[in-house]
Design a protein around this motif. Structure first.
Motif, PDB file in Angstrom:
ATOM      1  N   ASN A 120       0.792  -1.222   0.000  1.00 17.46           N
ATOM      2  CA  ASN A 120       0.000   0.000   0.000  1.00 17.46           C
ATOM      3  C   ASN A 120       0.829   1.278   0.000  1.00 17.46           C
ATOM      4  OD1 ASN A 120      -2.917  -0.473  -0.016  1.00 17.46           O
ATOM      5  ND2 ASN A 120      -2.428  -1.807   1.715  1.00 17.46           N
ATOM      6  N   ILE A 121       2.138   1.141   0.209  1.00 17.64           N
ATOM      7  CA  ILE A 121       2.969   2.344   0.330  1.00 17.64           C
ATOM      8  C   ILE A 121       2.889   3.233  -0.908  1.00 17.64           C
ATOM      9  CG2 ILE A 121       5.392   3.038   0.241  1.00 17.64           C
ATOM     10  CD1 ILE A 121       5.979   1.270   2.521  1.00 17.64           C
ATOM     11  N   PHE A 122       2.851   2.583  -2.077  1.00 22.13           N
ATOM     12  CA  PHE A 122       2.916   3.378  -3.311  1.00 22.13           C
ATOM     13  C   PHE A 122       1.561   3.720  -3.897  1.00 22.13           C
ATOM     14  CE2 PHE A 122       7.227   1.493  -3.291  1.00 22.13           C
ATOM     15  CZ  PHE A 122       7.957   2.675  -3.381  1.00 22.13           C
ATOM     16  N   VAL A 123       0.496   3.334  -3.203  1.00 28.48           N
ATOM     17  CA  VAL A 123      -0.833   3.600  -3.763  1.00 28.48           C
ATOM     18  C   VAL A 123      -1.061   5.099  -3.960  1.00 28.48           C
ATOM     19  CG1 VAL A 123      -3.293   3.469  -3.323  1.00 28.48           C
ATOM     20  CG2 VAL A 123      -1.859   1.475  -2.917  1.00 28.48           C
ATOM     21  N   LEU A 124      -0.775   5.881  -2.910  1.00 27.36           N
ATOM     22  CA  LEU A 124      -1.011   7.322  -3.002  1.00 27.36           C
ATOM     23  C   LEU A 124      -0.104   7.995  -4.037  1.00 27.36           C
ATOM     24  CD1 LEU A 124      -1.697   7.931   0.736  1.00 27.36           C
ATOM     25  CD2 LEU A 124      -3.228   8.616  -1.125  1.00 27.36           C
ATOM     26  N   PRO A 125       1.203   7.671  -4.040  1.00 26.87           N
ATOM     27  CA  PRO A 125       2.046   8.257  -5.089  1.00 26.87           C
ATOM     28  C   PRO A 125       1.538   7.927  -6.500  1.00 26.87           C
ATOM     29  CG  PRO A 125       3.413   7.328  -3.392  1.00 26.87           C
ATOM     30  CD  PRO A 125       2.007   6.974  -3.042  1.00 26.87           C
ATOM     31  N   ILE A 126       1.117   6.660  -6.700  1.00 26.65           N
ATOM     32  CA  ILE A 126       0.650   6.298  -8.038  1.00 26.65           C
ATOM     33  C   ILE A 126      -0.634   7.059  -8.371  1.00 26.65           C
ATOM     34  CG2 ILE A 126      -0.210   4.414  -9.490  1.00 26.65           C
ATOM     35  CD1 ILE A 126       1.589   2.520  -7.865  1.00 26.65           C
ATOM     36  N   ALA A 127      -1.536   7.139  -7.387  1.00 24.89           N
ATOM     37  CA  ALA A 127      -2.794   7.837  -7.637  1.00 24.89           C
ATOM     38  C   ALA A 127      -2.542   9.308  -7.962  1.00 24.89           C
ATOM     39  CB  ALA A 127      -3.700   7.711  -6.415  1.00 24.89           C
ATOM     40  N   LEU A 128      -1.704   9.941  -7.138  1.00 25.79           N
ATOM     41  CA  LEU A 128      -1.436  11.362  -7.371  1.00 25.79           C
ATOM     42  C   LEU A 128      -0.677  11.561  -8.678  1.00 25.79           C
ATOM     43  CD1 LEU A 128      -0.523  12.300  -3.699  1.00 25.79           C
ATOM     44  CD2 LEU A 128      -2.568  12.994  -4.963  1.00 25.79           C
ATOM     45  N   GLY A 129       0.291  10.674  -8.928  1.00 27.11           N
ATOM     46  CA  GLY A 129       1.042  10.743 -10.185  1.00 27.11           C
ATOM     47  C   GLY A 129       0.107  10.609 -11.373  1.00 27.11           C
ATOM     48  N   GLY A 130      -0.797   9.673 -11.294  1.00 27.38           N
ATOM     49  CA  GLY A 130      -1.739   9.468 -12.387  1.00 27.38           C
ATOM     50  C   GLY A 130      -2.622  10.684 -12.595  1.00 27.38           C
ATOM     51  N   LEU A 131      -3.088  11.245 -11.464  1.00 27.76           N
ATOM     52  CA  LEU A 131      -3.955  12.415 -11.580  1.00 27.76           C
ATOM     53  C   LEU A 131      -3.213  13.588 -12.209  1.00 27.76           C
ATOM     54  CD1 LEU A 131      -5.866  12.258  -8.169  1.00 27.76           C
ATOM     55  CD2 LEU A 131      -6.842  11.971 -10.458  1.00 27.76           C
TER      56      LEU A 131
END
Lengths: 81, 915
Positions: B301-312
């Motif tokens: 779960n560590i990279f979920v937020l970075p990936i989500a924000l990166g994608g956005l």
């Protein structure tokens, strides 16, 4: 026996602690517009609290008196040929 | 390089690799060298919890609600903290009861009820359908998206495709084939699907590596670390909103309810139950999983937020569905290999989930739904068929296909209009309905079958009404008015605002109402219910599982007789002849039984056979089958008492206590009696001392007074002096006689007599005695009659003692004779084997109640009638002691006013010698 009841108490205490730190209102204290090392405070808080819980759990279970490995499960059923 | 065939080829290679791992795992298990007997493999297999929901959906969720995706992982983290008690208990129960699935568990707990097992199965299948459809959707979406490379296009842009042109359809079929190959190799479902677990554990590694890879790529490839990424995101007001909790992101109430929901899901989703409980090899593995599994969750779960924000930030126009960011980001970065790895990661997440879930569900369908029904249909004659193993496997294989096709149908109907997480949560809420009756069943003996049925069905109906039906509106199946105005315009029944409850998100709302009615009815009905004997015994076995023995768990509650051969045949029909033989022989060996010569099966053996069967066909069906060969006897009151173990112990204690107090009472009574006797003896002793001292004082007084006269009056004449001295001598003799008597008696009682036994002519002794006492008779003028034959048989006795006895009796007769017309008759004659002597007087006589007492020492009866009779009260006691010692008997016949006859009888010398 004492060791066991200690373990039980501590596990339940840890469970309650986890329930508290991972919920309102304590979380709301960190739901602020602040950053640490460029990372939002809430994220830092949640993940480090989470990690702390895991470390405490690991410290707890390694102190459990070694449970006798249950032979019965395999002993009941002999290996297939 | 991402042409369709490449993707398919890579996917195919991956699947073949899984097959290899799985069959390697199976082979190792067959060889007895299990690879899944490791806490790490166990932990990784529990990570089947992380499906495409986690892999693709978390990012999608994070893109709209920040850390709102996290409660799904926080909940399990909290729950595993108490696994050592909760999960380990369930594992122990399942092992002892040979439980094959969650439906089996519930059915077994509540009296092996097939209806309950069937209900759980139906709920599980219907509840898990959305979850399976989610996997199909994720895999087909990821495949479709990947196929568009280098373009990034969403499946929804491509328009609807026919079933035959739909990737998801083929994914479903492929997954079905995989599940069949690995999940239904063996009949006994309690045996571990070792190959499957090995493959699932491997898949857990693949999906973690893939997700970490894409996470590192986004965080450190596209951006310059976490700090850089978050700082940039903070510049967008829309994204900065995701850094906090609250309005528009995720409410605290929803956070809390999702945490609770996932706490229950980690234990009661059928596939989690399968890997964590059924496939568990050792309770000790739980210990490692308690910290390692949360660590896995944290890592993934560590990279979920970075990936989500990166994608956005990378796709600001909202063209790209956030659920596909994980794939779209490497594609946009032209990272073909990474994109392929991500695709494999998603595929592994999906296959693992689908395989375990369908295996778990198919076991439930065959064991708890189809078999109980088939076995009850007499017309099919299944209970007589020789080999049912194949039928069982076919049912399981068929149900796997059906489950996947159902999942696919759900996907076609509903799936496309919902985000991944929303679909998955519906399944979580369904699994949560099992929590009350399982946790209640494990910790509360009072939970009953009817309570469980009521709670579970009500909870399920509320779940369907508040969570599933509304989704039909979205897909156009139901009129939207159903949501906005309530069904038939009944506002109070609006599915998202039941009874007017507002302010909750749909998930929290549904969870609240469904668990409320579920727990409420379960507890309420259980409390009003009276459980049957089997329910009680199962409840006791479940709740107190750690108390009952490992081996014969349950047999103590079984009463029935069965033929050993019939049992063997029955088991062989389901598990195969060879295996049945092996198992029975192993059982016989371990208990030292000789099955060949055993006619009737012991309760332990019946239970063993039932559990063997339960491993294949589930507890409810096994019960039906075993009862077909067993004449079961109803539980007796004794067993029922035993079942209520705690109660029975208390009762037993109280019985014991009662008994003890009875004994105590008895002892007290005896003590009291002894005390009374002691007091009486004490009184007698006192009397004796009084008597003796009195008796001693009389002669002493006269000795002393005459001695004083002699001393003080030297002038006394010789005659007087002689007279007085004669009195002193007589009194002294009397004194020593008395003392001798006391000493005699003491010696007699102590058995310390020095007997001079000789052959005696009693008539001679009698004559001597009469001579000695003749003066007494003459003095009192008593008419003495003696009846004595010249010749009497000899007796063996001590002459002096016997003479003393006779003199005692004679002087007694004299003592009690009246002053006038006194008559004493002495008669000696043979009587049977003895010689009898009677001494009859015509005195005042002795009352019947005192006939025994006169022979007691210090007793002087009749003193009230006649005044003090004189004497020490020892004479008759000495007589009795003497006669007793010589093996004779002494007694008195008398009535007041009619004189008394004292008699004794002594055995003849030759009769004695003959003995």
């Amino acid at each position: 026996m004492t060791k066991w009841s200690h373990f039980r108490e501590r596990a339940i205490a840890l469970f309650i602690l986890g329930g508290l730190v991972m919920n309102f209102p304590i979380m709301s204290l960190f739901s602020v517009d602040g950053f640490l090392f460029g990372i939002p405070a809430l994220y830092i808080y949640v993940f480090s609290a989470w990690l702390l819980l895991i470390v405490l759990a690991a410290a707890l279970v390694t102190r459990v008196p070694r449970h006798t490995v249950d032979r019965s499960r395999t002993a009941d059923i002999e290996p297939r040929p | 390089m991402l042409q369709g065939w490449v993707i398919l080829l890579v996917a195919l290679i991956y699947v073949i690799m899984l097959f290899l791992i799985a069959s390697w795992g199976d082979r190792r298990a067959d060889a007895g060298r299990s690879i899944i007997n490791s806490p790490y493999v166990y932990t990784l297999s529990i990570a089947v919890y992380c499906t495409t929901w986690t892999f693709y959906g978390s990012v999608g969720r994070a893109a709209t609600s920040g850390i709102g995706f996290l409660p799904i992982y926080i909940g399990p983290t909290l729950m595993v903290l108490i696994w050592w008690f909760v999960l380990r208990k369930i594992i122990r129960i399942c092992r002892l009861q040979r439980i094959t699935s969650i439906a089996d568990f519930v059915s077994s707990r509540y009296g092996k009820d097939p209806v309950l097992g069937g209900l759980v199965t139906v709920i599980a299948v219907l509840g898990i359908m959305p979850y399976i459809s989610l996997q199909l959707k994720a895999v087909s979406t990821s495949f479709t998206v990947l196929l568009q490379y280098p373009e990034i296009a969403m499946p929804s842009d491509l328009g609807r495709v026919s079933v035959l042109g739909d990737t998801a359809f083929y994914v479903a079929l492929l997954l079905a084939a995989f599940a069949i190959l690995f999940g239904t190799r063996h009949i006994d479902a309690t045996e571990h699907h070792e190959g499957m677990v090995a493959a699932v554990a491997f898949e857990s590694i693949v999906k973690l590596v893939a997700f970490l890879a894409i996470g590192v790529f986004v965080t450190y490839g596209i951006y310059d670390g976490f700090g850089d990424l978050f700082t940039r995101a903070a510049e967008y007001p829309d994204l900065a909103r995701l850094f906090t909790l609250g309005e528009g992101v995720i409410e605290y109430g929803e956070w809390f309810s999702l945490t609770v929901l996932s706490m229950l899901a980690i234990m009661f989703l059928p596939r989690q139950f399968q890997v964590a409980v059924i496939e568990n090899k050792s309770e000790d593995h739980v210990r490692t999983a308690m910290w390692m599994f949360p660590l896995y969750l944290l890592a993934i779960n560590i990279f979920v937020l970075p990936i989500a924000l990166g994608g956005l930030m990378q796709f600001p126009d909202g063209q790209v569905d956030a659920d596909t960011f994980v794939l779209a980001l490497p594609m946009a970065g032209k990272q073909e290999a990474l994109a392929l790895l991500v695709f494999l990661g998603g595929l592994s997440a999906a296959t693992a989930m689908v395989i375990v879930a369908t295996v778990a569900l198919s076991t439930m369908i065959s064991n708890d739904l189809v078999m109980p029904v088939l076995l009850r249909i007499k017309r099919l004659g299944l209970s007589e068929r020789a080999d049912l193993g194949f039928l069982l496997l076919s049912i399981r294989r068929g149900s796997i296909v059906i489950i996947l096709l159902l999942g696919y149908t759900y996907f076609r109907l509903i799936g496309e209009s919902y985000a991944l997480v929303t679909i998955g949560l519906v399944s979580f809420a369904a699994a949560a309905q099992f929590a009350p009756i399982i946790l209640g069943g494990v910790y509360w003996q009072g939970g009953t079958r009817r309570g469980a049925l009521a709670g579970l069905s009500a909870g399920f109906l509320v779940w369907a009404y508040t969570l599933v039906f509304p989704s039909f509106v979205q897909s156009g199946w139901l009129d939207g008015a159903y949501l906005t105005a309530g069904p038939l315009g009944l506002v109070l029944l609006k599915p998202y605002e039941l009874l007017g409850l507002t302010g909750l998100d749909p998930m929290t709302h549904s969870l609240f109402w469904s668990l409320l009615v579920n727990i409420g009815l379960y507890v309420g009905v259980s409390m009003l219910d009276r459980p049957e004997a089997l329910e009680r015994s199962q409840a006791a076995l479940f709740v107190d599982v750690f108390k009952y023995s490992e081996e014969d768990g349950g047999s103590r509650f079984w009463r029935g007789t069965a033929n050993v051969a019939a049992l063997r045949t029955l088991v062989a029909r389901f598990v195969g002849q060879a295996r049945a033989d092996r198992q029975f022989n192993a059982y016989a060996r371990s208990r030292g039984l000789d099955l060949a010569n055993m006619e009737t099966a012991s309760p332990g053996l019946v239970t063993f056979a039932e559990k063997l069967l339960a491993g294949s066909i589930g507890a409810a069906s096994a019960r039906v089958m075993v009862s077909s060969v067993v004449t079961e006897e109803p539980l007796g009151i004794g067993e029922v008492m035993e079942i209520l173990d705690e109660t029975s112990q208390v009762i037993e204690y109280s019985h014991q206590l009662e008994q003890k107090s009875h004994e105590l009472e008895k002892a007290t009574a005896e003590l009291r009696k002894a005390n009374t006797q002691l007091k009486e003896l004490d009184r007698l002793k006192d009397d004796f001392i009084t008597t003796v001292t009195h008796e001693l004082r009389t002669p002493l007084t006269s000795i002393r007074s005459f001695s004083e006269i002699l001393h003080d009056n030297p002038e006394l004449d010789d005659e007087q002096r002689h007279n007085f001295l004669g009195i002193v001598v007589k009194e002294t003799e009397r004194l020593s006689r008395l003392i001798n008597q006391v000493l005699d008696l003491a010696r007699l009682e102590a058995g310390e007599t020095d007997w001079q036994l000789e052959s005696l002519d009693l008539s001679a002794v009698l004559r001597d005695s009469l001579d000695t006492t003749s003066q007494l008779f003459k003095d009192r003028g008593i008419a003495l009659t003696v009846e004595c034959p010249d010749q009497v048989p000899h007796i063996s006795a001590d002459r002096d003692r016997i003479m003393q006895v006779i003199i005692n009796l004679l002087s007694n007769a004299v003592k009690f004779s009246p002053r006038e017309e006194a008559r004493v008759t002495v008669a000696l004659r043979p009587d049977g084997h003895g010689l009898r002597l009677d001494v009859k007087d015509n005195g005042p006589g002795i009352a019947a109640k005192d006939h025994g007492a006169v022979f007691e020492k210090f007793r002087q009866v009749g003193s009230t009638l006649t005044g003090k009779p004189g004497g020490s009260g020892l004479g008759l006691a000495i007589c009795r002691q003497t006669i007793d010692q010589l093996g004779g008997r002494i007694w008195v016949e008398s009535s007041p006013g009619a004189g008394a006859t004292f008699s004794f009888i002594l055995p003849l010398a030759d009769a004695k010698a003959a003995e």
